[in-house]
Design an enzyme around this catalytic site. Sequence first.
Site, PDB file in Angstrom:
ATOM      1  CG  ASN A 265      -4.989   7.210   3.146  1.00 34.87           C
ATOM      2  OD1 ASN A 265      -5.503   8.034   2.973  1.00 34.87           O
ATOM      3  ND2 ASN A 265      -3.493   6.649   3.365  1.00 34.87           N
TER       4      ASN A 265
ATOM      5  CG  HIS B  36      -1.899   1.214   1.139  1.00 34.38           C
ATOM      6  ND1 HIS B  36      -1.888   2.418   1.764  1.00 34.38           N
ATOM      7  CD2 HIS B  36      -3.275   1.071   0.576  1.00 34.38           C
ATOM      8  CE1 HIS B  36      -2.871   3.121   1.587  1.00 34.38           C
ATOM      9  NE2 HIS B  36      -3.916   2.258   0.642  1.00 34.38           N
ATOM     10  CB  CYS B  37       3.287   2.882  -0.457  1.00 30.26           C
ATOM     11  SG  CYS B  37       4.341   1.417  -1.349  1.00 30.26           S
ATOM     12  CG  ASP B  38      -0.139   7.167   2.329  1.00 31.08           C
ATOM     13  OD1 ASP B  38       0.377   7.602   3.603  1.00 31.08           O
ATOM     14  OD2 ASP B  38      -0.957   8.400   1.843  1.00 31.08           O
ATOM     15  CG  LEU B  39      -2.335   0.543   6.521  1.00 26.27           C
ATOM     16  CD1 LEU B  39      -3.159   0.155   4.373  1.00 26.27           C
ATOM     17  CD2 LEU B  39      -1.500  -0.227   6.893  1.00 26.27           C
TER      18      LEU B  39
END
Length: 346
Positions: free
Chosen positions: A77, A70-73
């Site tokens: 979000n 995901h890289c932006d959890l």
Amino acid sequence: MNATPLVTELWLVVDYHKNGSLFDYLSSPYGVYRDEWSLLRAMTSIAAGLCYLHQHIRGTPPDYKPAIAHCDLKSRNILVKDDLTCCIADFGLAVTPDSFLPSAPDVDARRRRFIIGTRRYCPPDLLKMEVSQCSCGSCLAEKEGFPRAKQTCDKQQTEFVTFEQCRLADIYCVALVFWEMTRRVYTWGVQSAELPFFDHFPNGEPSIEEMYNVVCRKQQRPVLVSPYHQETVEPPKASTSISVFYKIEQLLADCWSQNAAARIPSLLIKKKLDKIAEWNASASEGEPPRDLVSPVADVRIGENASVVTYSKSSEPDINSNIKSFMPTSKYNPNPAHPSAMEETLA
């Protein structure tokens, strides 16, 4: 008159969740989990979605799915459904193993992007790579007490971000999200909804150097407030509730480890949560969790008490209830599973 050229528009249609993001839900007056079972149920849904994301499913389309990081959890979000389970959203920064192939577009910029997503949620291994961009010892400059690489360096960069590091970063981030959720449990004492490291950075988003100082140099993590002295924990369930708290505390320690290789995978997170839920149900002397009984009125958290009204006529059989709703330790990779990821990459 000039004819308007035909334009193909691609739309991504997803379910609407009126509760909004997990952060908005926890920040609202009604964003409180009434007991540890409600908390475990929400945590398990997030872990199941993350497990499906990280899993590589072999086959041919539409059955094939690559592993996704995901890289932006973060709590902003993650969306909250009507039944208070959660689903992961916002895949703008998500990557797959193919994203790091030499033939992939913008691969050089992606491999050098150390700070993944939000700085507050960035794991220590990536923060350390960011502040030490050059592996040459003579090239490190001291800036406000932090090892920072010089802007002009003739040495070639030797450290690059890999897909596995991105996947391990998700594990670190989900632990911070779980910490946010543990602050809003009624039986553990309701606390204010806060972002991770709010006690270090109460005003605005921290800088990279500030996060490096707290997470890497001091190796600090958000503190879980023990419910041992909370008046809302009533016997005989007090010991069970506190035991669940410490089991979750150990789980978070396994997820936000300073050593990225020591962090447990998403599948093991889900299995551990299932084990905790099974133990919690068996320790409650066969009584079904209150979430499994249809409530007539919503839970309203007042100043001194939680008012919950149940309908006896709609209450199912206890034994069948536990058998039907007991979490299973076997993971179902079916994307149609209600607790799995509900969005896909466009």
